[in-house]
Design a protein around this motif. Sequence first.
Motif, PDB file in Angstrom:
ATOM      1  N   ASP A   2      50.281  -2.305  -0.365  1.00 26.80           N
ATOM      2  CA  ASP A   2      50.098  -2.224  -1.809  1.00 26.80           C
ATOM      3  C   ASP A   2      48.731  -2.730  -2.221  1.00 26.80           C
ATOM      4  N   PHE A   3      47.742  -1.922  -1.877  1.00 29.14           N
ATOM      5  CA  PHE A   3      46.401  -2.229  -2.317  1.00 29.14           C
ATOM      6  C   PHE A   3      46.086  -1.273  -3.449  1.00 29.14           C
ATOM      7  N   ASP A 273      52.637  -1.556   4.356  1.00 29.76           N
ATOM      8  CA  ASP A 273      52.012  -2.801   3.913  1.00 29.76           C
ATOM      9  C   ASP A 273      51.924  -3.748   5.098  1.00 29.76           C
ATOM     10  N   ALA A 274      50.809  -4.469   5.180  1.00 34.69           N
ATOM     11  CA  ALA A 274      50.599  -5.397   6.299  1.00 34.69           C
ATOM     12  C   ALA A 274      50.549  -6.850   5.845  1.00 34.69           C
ATOM     13  N   ASP A 280      54.527  -3.063   7.940  1.00 35.13           N
ATOM     14  CA  ASP A 280      55.891  -2.832   7.463  1.00 35.13           C
ATOM     15  C   ASP A 280      55.999  -1.488   6.759  1.00 35.13           C
ATOM     16  N   MET A 281      57.191  -0.897   6.825  1.00 37.93           N
ATOM     17  CA  MET A 281      57.530   0.213   5.951  1.00 37.93           C
ATOM     18  C   MET A 281      58.120  -0.384   4.682  1.00 37.93           C
ATOM     19  N   VAL A 282      57.541  -0.025   3.538  1.00 35.43           N
ATOM     20  CA  VAL A 282      57.996  -0.548   2.255  1.00 35.43           C
ATOM     21  C   VAL A 282      58.821   0.527   1.554  1.00 35.43           C
ATOM     22  N   TRP A 322      60.528  -3.635   4.348  1.00 37.73           N
ATOM     23  CA  TRP A 322      60.364  -4.470   3.161  1.00 37.73           C
ATOM     24  C   TRP A 322      60.888  -3.646   1.987  1.00 37.73           C
ATOM     25  N   VAL A 323      62.032  -4.072   1.448  1.00 46.44           N
ATOM     26  CA  VAL A 323      62.737  -3.261   0.454  1.00 46.44           C
ATOM     27  C   VAL A 323      62.695  -3.942  -0.906  1.00 46.44           C
ATOM     28  N   PHE A 324      62.406  -3.138  -1.933  1.00 51.21           N
ATOM     29  CA  PHE A 324      62.417  -3.600  -3.321  1.00 51.21           C
ATOM     30  C   PHE A 324      63.517  -2.855  -4.072  1.00 51.21           C
ATOM     31  N   ALA A 325      64.431  -3.623  -4.674  1.00 43.67           N
ATOM     32  CA  ALA A 325      65.463  -3.054  -5.538  1.00 43.67           C
ATOM     33  C   ALA A 325      65.021  -3.227  -6.984  1.00 43.67           C
TER      34      ALA A 325
END
Length: 346
Positions: A2-3, A273-274, A280-282, A322-325
């Motif tokens: 996420d840059f 994202d690192a 990581d897979m986000v 890396w998961v965002f809900a």
Amino acid sequence: MDFTSRTLFPASVSARSLLTTAAALCLACASQAHAVSCTTQAEMKEPARTAIMTAVRSIAQKTQANDVNGVKAATIASVAGNFGGIANAIQNLAPLLTGAALNVASVYDLNASDAPAGQEEVQFFCGVAANAAHVTFNIPQLPPGHYAFATVEATGVKSPQRIAMLLQQGGSSSGTWLLAGFFPRPLLAAGHDGVWYWERARTYAKANQPWNAYFYYQTAAYLLVPADFVSSANLEKLIQEQTTATPPGLPGVQPMMVSAQGTQFSITDLHTDASFGGLDMVIGYKTNDVSDSAATRTRTVALMKALLVQHPEWKEAFHGLWVFANAPGQHPFALELPMAEIASQP
């Protein structure tokens, strides 16, 4: 990863919109419709080149010193009036630049003084078209003016960075160069540069692992492209290879639907994202409520396991998930787990 590209012109380009990037890059061979010109660093006269490099180096040094006010003072008025995005970028960058050596890596003079106002995008063609060093700029909603584009590389530190800048020459007699766009990106992700990810993407493509290939191409493009409106022959080739490797079902206009333990998950975002050291897979998905963190965690782990059943090759290519809900009006719930820990989760 996420840059974010930071530009204050109205139609800024998302760093994650690779389809938009690809479309922009494909314009490199289009004819130049208006009276604009590009002068490469090698073609510039010494005083002109030195003036741009001095301004760019000064802004980079202020960024390194976390001198937000100093950078703002060296910014054109229309951008300085809405400086929040650049200020945040400087504050995030400054700790990464501590002790770094700053080197101006490239400079281009972009003269759009005679370009009509209100164009959707302004194109600049730099160098000989048939040459591998040919560069194209396709800048959205650029007002008429005299501009420069330059990159500064900050090296010798744990997280080396590239800062691309768009400058505009002021109307005063001194012709001062002022910041008009700010585009920081890392040079490495998880210890590897863009060429490494490009090579690995080709390996995954040959192994018939399109999901791994696509996201490694995506990572390579992010590291190698200094800003989304910049193109070259090599970068076009990279985007073409990524397009060829695009797997079906990626989230876009429609979400990617995944079923896990009787729940349908609506995935709206996938990228890399690192931040945690490895790549990581986000994953971002929509849900109605995340106020019960324990229940949300259980659902999120179930999604992780379901995704790895669908895409077992991810275990080889990525450090973890890396998961965002995301629920309306609530702070996102986030969970990052290494691959080795996901299977053992209850």
